[in-house]
Motif scaffolding. Structure first.
Motif, PDB file in Angstrom:
ATOM      1  N   ALA A 136      99.004 -42.209   2.854  1.00 46.09           N
ATOM      2  CA  ALA A 136     100.114 -43.103   3.230  1.00 46.09           C
ATOM      3  C   ALA A 136      99.656 -44.556   3.282  1.00 46.09           C
ATOM      4  CB  ALA A 136     100.630 -42.707   4.622  1.00 46.09           C
ATOM      5  N   PRO A 137     100.528 -45.494   2.877  1.00 47.67           N
ATOM      6  CA  PRO A 137     100.169 -46.909   3.010  1.00 47.67           C
ATOM      7  C   PRO A 137     100.221 -47.364   4.469  1.00 47.67           C
ATOM      8  CG  PRO A 137     102.407 -46.675   2.145  1.00 47.67           C
ATOM      9  CD  PRO A 137     101.848 -45.283   2.256  1.00 47.67           C
ATOM     10  N   ALA A 138      99.427 -48.364   4.804  1.00 46.82           N
ATOM     11  CA  ALA A 138      99.492 -48.936   6.152  1.00 46.82           C
ATOM     12  C   ALA A 138     100.893 -49.481   6.396  1.00 46.82           C
ATOM     13  CB  ALA A 138      98.463 -50.049   6.297  1.00 46.82           C
ATOM     14  N   GLY A 139     101.411 -49.263   7.573  1.00 51.56           N
ATOM     15  CA  GLY A 139     102.748 -49.750   7.900  1.00 51.56           C
ATOM     16  C   GLY A 139     103.837 -48.729   7.627  1.00 51.56           C
ATOM     17  N   ALA A 140     103.465 -47.595   7.010  1.00 48.64           N
ATOM     18  CA  ALA A 140     104.458 -46.553   6.746  1.00 48.64           C
ATOM     19  C   ALA A 140     104.923 -45.946   8.067  1.00 48.64           C
ATOM     20  CB  ALA A 140     103.856 -45.466   5.858  1.00 48.64           C
ATOM     21  N   VAL A 141     106.149 -45.460   8.071  1.00 44.24           N
ATOM     22  CA  VAL A 141     106.744 -44.952   9.316  1.00 44.24           C
ATOM     23  C   VAL A 141     107.436 -43.618   9.079  1.00 44.24           C
ATOM     24  CG1 VAL A 141     108.648 -45.363  10.949  1.00 44.24           C
ATOM     25  CG2 VAL A 141     107.049 -47.196  10.427  1.00 44.24           C
ATOM     26  N   VAL A 142     107.204 -42.686  10.004  1.00 45.09           N
ATOM     27  CA  VAL A 142     108.003 -41.456  10.076  1.00 45.09           C
ATOM     28  C   VAL A 142     108.938 -41.615  11.265  1.00 45.09           C
ATOM     29  CG1 VAL A 142     107.996 -38.969  10.483  1.00 45.09           C
ATOM     30  CG2 VAL A 142     106.153 -40.018   9.136  1.00 45.09           C
ATOM     31  N   LEU A 143     110.222 -41.437  10.997  1.00 48.68           N
ATOM     32  CA  LEU A 143     111.240 -41.584  12.032  1.00 48.68           C
ATOM     33  C   LEU A 143     112.017 -40.283  12.128  1.00 48.68           C
ATOM     34  CD1 LEU A 143     113.142 -43.424  13.856  1.00 48.68           C
ATOM     35  CD2 LEU A 143     114.425 -43.851  11.733  1.00 48.68           C
ATOM     36  N   THR A 144     112.302 -39.868  13.334  1.00 54.82           N
ATOM     37  CA  THR A 144     113.131 -38.683  13.479  1.00 54.82           C
ATOM     38  C   THR A 144     114.122 -38.879  14.622  1.00 54.82           C
ATOM     39  OG1 THR A 144     113.115 -36.278  13.833  1.00 54.82           O
ATOM     40  CG2 THR A 144     111.356 -37.529  14.882  1.00 54.82           C
ATOM     41  N   ASP A 145     115.320 -38.315  14.454  1.00 53.77           N
ATOM     42  CA  ASP A 145     116.318 -38.469  15.518  1.00 53.77           C
ATOM     43  C   ASP A 145     116.014 -37.535  16.675  1.00 53.77           C
ATOM     44  OD1 ASP A 145     118.713 -39.500  16.696  1.00 53.77           O
ATOM     45  OD2 ASP A 145     119.645 -37.585  16.215  1.00 53.77           O
ATOM     46  N   THR A 146     115.483 -36.371  16.343  1.00 56.55           N
ATOM     47  CA  THR A 146     115.127 -35.442  17.415  1.00 56.55           C
ATOM     48  C   THR A 146     113.914 -34.618  16.988  1.00 56.55           C
ATOM     49  OG1 THR A 146     115.942 -33.737  18.913  1.00 56.55           O
ATOM     50  CG2 THR A 146     116.785 -33.676  16.680  1.00 56.55           C
ATOM     51  N   GLN A 147     113.166 -34.137  17.981  1.00 59.93           N
ATOM     52  CA  GLN A 147     111.937 -33.381  17.706  1.00 59.93           C
ATOM     53  C   GLN A 147     112.015 -32.023  18.404  1.00 59.93           C
ATOM     54  OE1 GLN A 147     108.467 -36.649  17.362  1.00 59.93           O
ATOM     55  NE2 GLN A 147     109.188 -36.433  19.432  1.00 59.93           N
ATOM     56  N   THR A 148     111.554 -30.985  17.703  1.00 59.34           N
ATOM     57  CA  THR A 148     111.530 -29.670  18.341  1.00 59.34           C
ATOM     58  C   THR A 148     110.208 -29.426  19.058  1.00 59.34           C
ATOM     59  OG1 THR A 148     110.841 -28.742  16.231  1.00 59.34           O
ATOM     60  CG2 THR A 148     113.195 -28.587  16.775  1.00 59.34           C
ATOM     61  N   SER A 149     109.163 -30.168  18.684  1.00 57.12           N
ATOM     62  CA  SER A 149     107.906 -30.040  19.423  1.00 57.12           C
ATOM     63  C   SER A 149     107.278 -31.408  19.649  1.00 57.12           C
ATOM     64  CB  SER A 149     106.943 -29.088  18.702  1.00 57.12           C
ATOM     65  OG  SER A 149     106.743 -29.521  17.375  1.00 57.12           O
ATOM     66  N   GLY A 150     108.116 -32.358  20.089  1.00 59.35           N
ATOM     67  CA  GLY A 150     107.623 -33.702  20.420  1.00 59.35           C
ATOM     68  C   GLY A 150     106.672 -33.587  21.597  1.00 59.35           C
TER      69      GLY A 150
END
Ligand code: BT5
Length: 252
Positions: free
Chosen positions: A38-52
């Motif tokens: 992944a490039p620096a600054g990349a982001v994973v976004l999620t509205d909800t997590q099942t195992s946050g």
């Protein structure tokens, strides 16, 4: 809904973004992405997590539609990796200040608080690579989580409740990620450490800390740039504490 595709356009213009309505954990996906390059600054976004999760496998509470849950990818030399926690807490504290929320502070090691309540938790997870560390910097920010009737109702708070007006999560994400881009360049010269340290809200106070096996009580004197807490014990000795959960015992 404030994470609709068109609302995320400014974020996508600035970086690689992977958005999921639901995921196990944004951090887990970011760790996998780091391994793919992944490039620096990349982001994973999620509205909800099942195992946050938080530290030590603790659960992170965030019902769908209520929180900003993301993981920001950066690369640091191993000796600076501890400052990624500081980077995450700093940008969230700054955001709260910019919004005009009073009583914003950082509680060692990884909480942003409004008053004595937690509005955000930061969790970096590192991947050792040949030349440096890849870091999935997980940020869970309460935007409109309703904690009434939950075990967190006396210890947690949401931005909208502190502010008394609605906010747009896509806009908050754009601001935070731009500030992460900006501040990460200032890690090597100590700028992040200084800005983070100046916002710590428990220095000079009597705290107790569970170091994993031992419970210590003393005055929180300072935190070093490697993330270690300097704790003055009742006998006067200063102990360097590298990890643990801190409880503010009383105002010192
Ligand atoms: C943290 O852990 O504060 C780090 C939380 C990081 C969450 C993000 S979301 C995106 C990314 N992907 C993940 O899977 N995680 C990251 P810790 O210091 O261990 O605090 C956890 C404790 O905070 C719990 O045991 C609860 O007591 C409390 N807590 C849980 N949810 C909360 C919330 N929404 N607001 C305030 N406190 C909460």
């Amino acid at each position: 809904m404030d994470l609709l595709h068109h609302m995320l356009a400014p974020v996508r213009e600035a970086r690689s973004l992977r958005y999921f309505e639901q995921a196990g954990s944004a951090n887990d996906l970011a760790v996998a992405w780091i391994r793919e390059g992944a490039p620096a600054g990349a982001v994973v976004l999620t509205d909800t997590q099942t195992s946050g999760h938080g530290r030590l496998g603790r659960e992170w509470f965030a019902p769908a539609g209520t929180a900003l849950l993301f993981s920001y990818i950066l690369y640091l030399p191993a000796e600076l990796a501890a400052q990624s926690t500081m980077l995450g807490a700093l940008v969230v504290a700054e955001l709260c200040e910019t919004l005009g929320i009073p009583g914003v502070g950082i509680k060692y090691p990884n909480d942003v608080q409004i008053g004595a309540r937690k509005v955000c938790g930061v969790l970096p997870e590192a991947v050792a690579l040949p030349e440096h560390m890849g870091i999935a910097l997980g940020i869970g920010l309460n935007v409109r989580v309703n904690f009434a009737g939950t075990p967190l109702q006396n210890t947690a708070i949401s931005l909208e409740h502190a502010l008394g007006r609605p906010l747009n999560r896509a806009e908050l994400l754009d601001t935070l990620t731009r500030q992460l881009d900006h501040w990460r360049e200032h890690i090597p010269e100590g700028g992040v450490y200084r800005a983070w340290h100046s916002r710590l809200n428990m220095l000079g106070q009597t705290v107790s800390i569970d170091t994993g096996g031992e419970r210590l009580q003393g005055i929180a004197e300072s935190v070093r740039d490697d993330g270690a807490l300097m704790l003055r014990l009742p006998g006067g000795e200063v102990r360097i504490v590298t990890a643990g959960d801190l409880v503010v015992a009383r105002a010192g």
